[in-house]
Scaffold this motif. Structure first.
Motif, short mmCIF file in Angstrom:
data_model
loop_
_atom_site.label_atom_id
_atom_site.label_comp_id
_atom_site.label_asym_id
_atom_site.label_seq_id
_atom_site.Cartn_x
_atom_site.Cartn_y
_atom_site.Cartn_z
N ILE A 92 0.86 -1.17 0.00
CA ILE A 92 0.00 0.00 0.00
C ILE A 92 0.91 1.23 0.00
N VAL A 93 0.79 2.02 -1.04
CA VAL A 93 1.61 3.21 -1.18
C VAL A 93 0.71 4.41 -0.99
N THR A 94 1.06 5.26 -0.04
CA THR A 94 0.29 6.48 0.18
C THR A 94 0.90 7.59 -0.66
N PRO A 95 0.08 8.30 -1.41
CA PRO A 95 0.64 9.38 -2.24
C PRO A 95 1.11 10.54 -1.37
N LYS A 96 2.21 11.13 -1.80
CA LYS A 96 2.74 12.27 -1.05
C LYS A 96 1.99 13.52 -1.45
N LYS A 97 1.76 14.37 -0.47
CA LYS A 97 1.04 15.62 -0.74
C LYS A 97 2.03 16.62 -1.35
#
Length: 99
Positions: A92-97
């Motif tokens: 699971i990769v969380t997108p960077k803001k």
């Protein structure tokens, strides 16, 4: 005023003044170069300290990984996404803001 004129007529004073000006501005090791060397030395010292801390941390991690098989397995799973034969791994990769 007379003393100042006499001072500038003195050849020893003029030679000494020329020597000081040469050493401060025109020599290979002038003040600007010394300032740059000092800044470079400080940068290198900071880098040395950083790499010494990193080396101690890596050695500590290496000791933990070689002594505990569970930590080695956890490290392999987290860093290299390794898995056992009967498992499925979901990343699971969380997108960077963006700012």
């Amino acid at each position: 005023m007379k003393r100042l004129i006499d001072l500038f007529k003195n050849k020893y004073f003029l030679v000494s003044l020329a020597f000081v000006v040469w050493m401060i501005f025109f020599d290979k090791n002038d003040l600007f170069s010394q300032f740059q060397y000092h800044q470079q030395l400080n940068t290198l010292k900071q880098q040395r300290d950083f790499y010494q801390k990193e080396t101690t941390q890596v050695n500590k991690d290496l000791d933990e990984l070689t002594s505990d098989p569970q930590k080695l397995e956890k490290f392999a799973r987290e860093k290299y996404l390794m898995k056992k034969d009967n498992e499925d791994v979901f990343v699971i990769v969380t997108p960077k803001k963006e700012e």
